[in-house]
Structure formats: C-alpha cells, structure tokens
Write an enzyme that holds these catalytic residues in place. Structure first.
Site, PDB file in Angstrom:
ATOM      1  N   ARG A 111      13.791   9.672  10.395  1.00 55.17           N
ATOM      2  CA  ARG A 111      14.543   9.042   9.306  1.00 55.17           C
ATOM      3  C   ARG A 111      13.752   8.979   7.997  1.00 55.17           C
ATOM      4  O   ARG A 111      14.252   8.453   6.995  1.00 55.17           O
ATOM      5  CB  ARG A 111      15.012   7.648   9.714  1.00 55.17           C
ATOM      6  CG  ARG A 111      13.937   6.613   9.909  1.00 55.17           C
ATOM      7  CD  ARG A 111      14.574   5.250  10.174  1.00 55.17           C
ATOM      8  NE  ARG A 111      13.590   4.192  10.284  1.00 55.17           N
ATOM      9  CZ  ARG A 111      13.281   3.546  11.389  1.00 55.17           C
ATOM     10  NH1 ARG A 111      13.903   3.869  12.529  1.00 55.17           N
ATOM     11  NH2 ARG A 111      12.383   2.591  11.405  1.00 55.17           N
ATOM     12  N   LYS A 157       4.287   5.396   4.694  1.00 54.56           N
ATOM     13  CA  LYS A 157       3.677   4.069   4.734  1.00 54.56           C
ATOM     14  C   LYS A 157       3.532   3.543   6.159  1.00 54.56           C
ATOM     15  O   LYS A 157       3.284   2.347   6.355  1.00 54.56           O
ATOM     16  CB  LYS A 157       4.497   3.098   3.885  1.00 54.56           C
ATOM     17  CG  LYS A 157       4.583   3.513   2.421  1.00 54.56           C
ATOM     18  CD  LYS A 157       5.385   2.513   1.608  1.00 54.56           C
ATOM     19  CE  LYS A 157       5.478   2.950   0.153  1.00 54.56           C
ATOM     20  NZ  LYS A 157       6.195   1.974  -0.686  1.00 54.56           N
ATOM     21  N   PRO A 176       0.829  -1.208   0.000  1.00 57.26           N
ATOM     22  CA  PRO A 176       0.000   0.000   0.000  1.00 57.26           C
ATOM     23  C   PRO A 176       0.865   1.261   0.000  1.00 57.26           C
ATOM     24  O   PRO A 176       1.882   1.334   0.682  1.00 57.26           O
ATOM     25  CB  PRO A 176      -0.807  -0.123   1.298  1.00 57.26           C
ATOM     26  CG  PRO A 176      -0.804  -1.583   1.615  1.00 57.26           C
ATOM     27  CD  PRO A 176       0.514  -2.096   1.127  1.00 57.26           C
ATOM     28  N   GLU A 177       0.440   2.240  -0.782  1.00 56.92           N
ATOM     29  CA  GLU A 177       1.172   3.497  -0.842  1.00 56.92           C
ATOM     30  C   GLU A 177       0.567   4.494   0.137  1.00 56.92           C
ATOM     31  O   GLU A 177      -0.415   4.207   0.828  1.00 56.92           O
ATOM     32  CB  GLU A 177       1.202   4.004  -2.283  1.00 56.92           C
ATOM     33  CG  GLU A 177       1.814   2.946  -3.210  1.00 56.92           C
ATOM     34  CD  GLU A 177       2.328   3.477  -4.533  1.00 56.92           C
ATOM     35  OE1 GLU A 177       2.652   4.675  -4.635  1.00 56.92           O
ATOM     36  OE2 GLU A 177       2.429   2.665  -5.475  1.00 56.92           O
ATOM     37  N   ARG A 199      11.683  -3.838  -7.309  1.00 56.27           N
ATOM     38  CA  ARG A 199      10.314  -3.746  -7.827  1.00 56.27           C
ATOM     39  C   ARG A 199      10.344  -3.553  -9.334  1.00 56.27           C
ATOM     40  O   ARG A 199      11.297  -2.993  -9.879  1.00 56.27           O
ATOM     41  CB  ARG A 199       9.562  -2.575  -7.167  1.00 56.27           C
ATOM     42  CG  ARG A 199       9.531  -2.612  -5.647  1.00 56.27           C
ATOM     43  CD  ARG A 199       8.752  -3.789  -5.071  1.00 56.27           C
ATOM     44  NE  ARG A 199       7.348  -3.772  -5.477  1.00 56.27           N
ATOM     45  CZ  ARG A 199       6.418  -3.042  -4.887  1.00 56.27           C
ATOM     46  NH1 ARG A 199       6.742  -2.241  -3.866  1.00 56.27           N
ATOM     47  NH2 ARG A 199       5.167  -3.094  -5.304  1.00 56.27           N
ATOM     48  N   ASN A 234       5.572   2.023  -5.884  1.00 56.24           N
ATOM     49  CA  ASN A 234       5.879   1.656  -7.251  1.00 56.24           C
ATOM     50  C   ASN A 234       4.956   2.311  -8.276  1.00 56.24           C
ATOM     51  O   ASN A 234       5.383   2.679  -9.364  1.00 56.24           O
ATOM     52  CB  ASN A 234       5.803   0.135  -7.396  1.00 56.24           C
ATOM     53  CG  ASN A 234       6.707  -0.386  -8.481  1.00 56.24           C
ATOM     54  OD1 ASN A 234       7.675   0.261  -8.842  1.00 56.24           O
ATOM     55  ND2 ASN A 234       6.391  -1.543  -9.014  1.00 56.24           N
TER      56      ASN A 234
END
Length: 269
Positions: free
Chosen positions: A125, A52, A2-3, A258, A166
């Site tokens: 980060r 995410k 999931p984005e 990917r 992606n």
C-alpha cells in the site's frame, strides 16, 4: 516526524550492530511484553526500512516500527542505563567488536510483530521510496497525473510516495518552482522525472549527512565550510523571511495537517 532518510540510517546502524546475533528483547514499559517474549533470544537476520517504516526480520517474524511524530531510538555501547519512563522496547546484544550494544525505543506509533504476509500488505500500500534500489518513480507519477488533488498534498501521501515528509515536500517543490497548489494532473512527465531524480539525490545526501540540506552553495550566506542551520533550507520554517531567490516573504498555511512553506512568487500558481 522523521523522514525516510532517518529510517534508512537507523536500519543501517541497527543491521551493523545487531544483525547475525541473538538479541535480548524486553519491554520495560510492558506495552510490548508479548512481542518481546516472542523475539527474545532469537537471531536478527536483517533490518530494513521502506519509507517511514522500519522492519527487523527474525526468521519468519518481523518487528514493525513506525516512529510517528514522537518516536525515537537511542543507541549506546556497554551496559544500558536503568530503564526509565515509557520505554517501549529495548534490544541488547554482543556487538560486532564483542562489547555490549543496546538500543531503546520510545514513543512509537507502531511497535508490533507481524508475519511476512502482513509485512507484504504494508509494503503493497506504499508508493515508491526514492531510497530503495530500483525504485520506480513512474509509479508515483501514475497516481499524481490522474489526480486533481494539489501536488503539495499528493507527495505527502505515503501511498503515492513513501518516505517524503514535510521538509522534503517544501524543498523539492521550491527547487523546481512548483506551486504546492498545482493539481497533480498538471505535473507532466518531464517535470516529475526531474523532481524524482532530485529527491533521490537529496535523500541520499540526507542519509550521508544525517540531516536535510537542500540549498545550493550559491544560495547560502556562507558558501564554504559546514552548512549552518539557517542556511540549510529554501523555505521550510522560514515564514516571513525573504525568499533566497526573489526576496518575497515566505508564506505558510496548513495543508494535510502540516505547515506548508512556499514562496508565492517563485512558486506562482
């Protein structure tokens, strides 16, 4: 995986259903027993996403969830079904209308309770998230412009840009006619400003629609009505099909683990 727009929608949904109420937390699978016991019965203050990552705050403790490739939430009203399979975590509460609500978590990469300093370390980060208010796209550019790494790899790096996966990678590069193999240091400030603004727009649209649609109406086979699945993207998962703009076959190769999709003519190096 999931984005960022999916996590943003999840956080908003869970806030509406559970925030401000005591939540019954269990781990039918058993792998989250200690964390569930720590949170069970406490009032949920808020749920928010960053990139995410999903965070649910219970006082000084935060539940941190990263869905990874296979994680998913399922939410419903009324009595939840009997637990089955690898059910990592279940929430139950009285919903905003007084009826019961529940949500089940399966297959996440991370499901853990963290104190606030640990949450801050995770956030520190990560690169800027286009969906966060006042996010600074220039912070991503500073990393991109200093790197010889291909831009197609850099914008998948969550330390550079949080929440982009992606699909958005392939589509944003195509929309701006950028080769995924161009070194980051060759992406100038004006180009990145346009890409960042476009990402903000596309990801906000993804939140509203619950899906990623990146094509412009004039580039679809049907220009009005609901966008059909086959018309939603320019290059993502269109390997071997003709480019919507120039007719060249869309290509694919693996980049940072990917499948990368691009048009070799519209996105010439």
């Amino acid at each position: 995986m999931p984005e960022g727009h999916t996590l943003f929608r999840l956080a908003r949904e869970q806030s509406i259903l559970f925030a401000g109420r005591p939540v019954h937390v269990t781990s039918p699978q058993g792998r989250f027993d200690a964390g569930a016991a720590l949170l069970d019965g406490r009032v949920l203050d808020e749920v928010f996403s960053y990139g995410k990552h999903l965070f649910a705050r219970f006082g000084g403790d935060h539940l941190h969830v990263h869905l990874g490739l296979y994680g998913s939430f399922t939410t419903g009203a009324g009595m939840p079904p009997p637990p089955r399979g690898a059910l990592r975590m279940r929430w139950e509460a009285d919903g905003p209308d007084g009826a019961g609500v529940w949500t089940d978590l399966r297959g996440p990469t991370a499901c853990e309770v963290l104190p606030a300093p640990e949450v801050d370390r995770i956030l520190d980060r990560l690169g800027p998230d286009p969906l966060r208010p006042r996010a600074d796209g220039a912070a991503a550019l500073r990393r991109i412009s200093a790197s010889r790494t291909a831009i197609g790899a850099l914008i998948m790096d969550q330390a550079v840009l949080a929440g982009v996966g992606n699909v958005y990678r392939a589509e944003i590069l195509f929309r701006h006619r950028v080769s995924p193999f161009r070194p980051g240091r060759q992406v100038d400030a004006d180009l990145w400003a346009a890409m960042w603004a476009d990402l903000v727009t596309l990801m906000r649209a993804g939140v509203r629609m619950g899906r990623i649609v990146t094509t412009r109406p004039e580039d679809r086979s049907r220009r009005s009505g609901a966008v059909r699945r086959e018309d939603a993207h320019y290059v993502y998962r269109r390997t071997g099909l003709p480019c919507r703009i120039c007719g060249t076959e869309v290509r694919t190769q693996v980049m940072v683990g990917r499948n990368l999709h691009w048009c070799p003519v519209c996105q010439a190096v």
